[in-house]
Design an enzyme around this catalytic site. Structure first.
Site, mmCIF file in Angstrom:
data_model
loop_
_atom_site.group_PDB
_atom_site.id
_atom_site.type_symbol
_atom_site.label_atom_id
_atom_site.label_comp_id
_atom_site.label_asym_id
_atom_site.label_seq_id
_atom_site.Cartn_x
_atom_site.Cartn_y
_atom_site.Cartn_z
ATOM 1 C CB SER A 125 -0.954 0.010 1.189
ATOM 2 O OG SER A 125 -0.245 -0.104 2.405
ATOM 3 C CE LYS A 182 -7.502 1.408 0.360
ATOM 4 N NZ LYS A 182 -6.873 0.548 1.331
ATOM 5 C CG HIS A 197 -3.541 -0.512 -2.602
ATOM 6 N ND1 HIS A 197 -4.074 0.761 -2.664
ATOM 7 C CD2 HIS A 197 -3.329 -0.780 -1.296
ATOM 8 C CE1 HIS A 197 -4.156 1.244 -1.435
ATOM 9 N NE2 HIS A 197 -3.717 0.343 -0.589
HETATM 10 C C1 LIG Z 1 -6.902 0.351 2.713
HETATM 11 C C2 LIG Z 1 -6.364 -0.986 3.060
HETATM 12 C C3 LIG Z 1 -7.056 -1.847 3.904
HETATM 13 C C4 LIG Z 1 -8.305 -1.414 4.639
HETATM 14 O O1 LIG Z 1 -9.386 -1.393 3.809
HETATM 15 P P1 LIG Z 1 -10.651 -0.470 4.187
HETATM 16 O O2 LIG Z 1 -11.733 -1.020 3.354
HETATM 17 O O3 LIG Z 1 -10.261 0.925 3.853
HETATM 18 O O4 LIG Z 1 -10.878 -0.660 5.661
HETATM 19 C C5 LIG Z 1 -6.563 -3.117 4.081
HETATM 20 N N1 LIG Z 1 -5.412 -3.511 3.508
HETATM 21 C C6 LIG Z 1 -4.696 -2.704 2.716
HETATM 22 C C7 LIG Z 1 -3.453 -3.216 2.095
HETATM 23 C C8 LIG Z 1 -5.144 -1.406 2.472
HETATM 24 O O5 LIG Z 1 -4.424 -0.592 1.717
#
Ligand SMILES: *Cc1c(COP(=O)(O)O)cnc(C)c1O
Length: 384
Positions: free
Chosen positions: A182, A240, A210
């Protein structure tokens, strides 16, 4: 001052001294790439809305229709009355994209990781994590009450040595890694980790927050390159590239049924609002029907790294590592003066000494803006 407020103030003062104090800035997002903050319009390179689908008319329309049909909230946990019919439709779509037997949707990615890991690993178990795994993977591993070991970033040999030394002491073992990291944007060596897991009777779980929508033809990190890696536990988020909200796990029918029975964050938390699930379905339709569009964020990121003289991007996330907190904050302010939003990322989100700008590229970023940002980063931010 009350001891409670004294405690809070002391903590905040200490964070401020170390350039680690954070604040929330009201941000208006009205299309895929422009944001308004403190009265200024900025071109954002900090949103995870890689395909700009949170603002897509079809996605917004689907959410509105779901509100009219099913209401604003779901009313209860999915296990009680919160399981509106849109869930089954979304889960079928996710299982199909990831080529698994079934899927289950959680309230968020954070809730998914903190529910899945403790449902698989208990006190006598072992969880092996890449050291740069997302914070909620670390949180889920700790909640499992099993033994938690970390291996050096993307270092399969280190993971192998830890398993060789400790696997036999535990009843079950789980290896967890981000598929696309991330804060660094690089990819996990999923095939090598998959083989390693099988050698040691361990289970592999990837977090594709991602990856979905933007790598592997939109199907995620297990689908990059020629061979599809059959990762048995493929977790991800709908917040995302999918532009909505919610987390998911794609896995075998039996594993998913276990989650519906044992994942506490699914059982004891209210179901997602119908509008959010409807938006995710509409977004997935768009992703599946237009793979060329899904390839744009990575193409923009690669144009940027080429022009900025940085290593080639492997995903739409490009780190510009600057070191100390004040350098990253100064760089962010410098870019803001030029009309760009590039939020500084500091510890503990990233390791000490690696504060950075984390740039994210989206399908709709104009090529000339990408080129101008690249020149600024190359000639100004990195030249100092
Ligand atoms: C953003 C993210 C999460 C959390 O997801 P949300 O739906 O925003 O709670 C989990 N793992 C990774 C790698 C992330 O980047």
């Amino acid at each position: 001052m009350h001891t409670l407020d004294r405690f809070a103030q002391d903590k905040l003062d200490e964070l401020a001294r170390r350039n680690l104090r954070r604040s929330l800035a009201a941000t208006i997002r009205e299309d895929g790439i422009w944001v308004e903050r403190n009265g200024r319009r900025l071109l954002s390179f900090s949103c995870n809305d890689y395909l700009n689908l949170s603002q897509h008319p079809r996605v917004k329309q689907a959410a509105k229709e779901a509100i009219d049909r099913y209401g604003a909230g779901s009313g209860a946990s999915r296990l009680v009355t919160g399981n509106h019919p849109l869930y089954a439709a979304l889960e079928a779509r996710l299982a199909k994209i990831k080529d698994t037997e079934d899927a289950v949707v959680f309230g968020s990615g954070y809730l998914a990781n903190t529910g899945i890991i403790p449902a698989l690993i208990g006190r006598d178990g072992l969880v092996l994590l890449d050291e740069l795994s997302h914070a909620c993977i670390h949180a889920g591993a700790r909640l499992s009450r099993g033994r938690v070991l970390t291996f050096r970033h993307n270092d399969v040999a280190h993971a192998r040595a830890l398993l060789a030394a400790h696997r036999a002491e535990h009843d079950r073992a789980l290896i967890v890694t981000d598929g696309v990291f991330s804060m660094d944007g690089d990819l996990a060596p999923l095939q090598a980790l998959y083989d390693l897991a099988n050698e040691h009777d361990a289970w592999l779980m990837s977090d594709d927050a991602h990856g979905l929508g933007v790598v592997g033809g939109g199907r995620g990190s297990a689908f990059v390159g020629d061979a599809h890696v059959p990762v048995p536990l493929q977790m991800g988020t709908l917040s995302k590239a999918v532009g909505a909200y919610g987390g998911y796990l794609c896995a075998s029918r039996r594993v998913i049924e276990l989650m519906r029975n044992r994942a506490r964050t699914l059982i004891y938390s209210t179901g997602l609002p119908p509008s959010v699930v409807a938006a995710a379905i509409a977004a997935i339709d768009l992703i599946e029907n237009d793979p060329d569009y899904a390839s744009l964020p990575l193409r923009k990121a690669r144009a940027f790294t080429r022009l900025a003289g940085l290593p080639e991007a492997q995903s739409p996330i490009v780190p510009v590592v600057l070191g100390e907190e004040d350098s990253a904050l100064a760089a962010s302010r410098r870019l803001e003066a030029e009309g760009f939003l590039a939020v500084a990322i500091r510890p503990p989100t990233v390791p000490a000494g690696t504060a950075r700008l984390r740039l994210t590229f989206t399908a709709q970023h104009p090529d000339e803006a990408v080129a101008r940002l690249a020149r600024l980063v190359r000639d100004d931010i990195l030249a100092h």
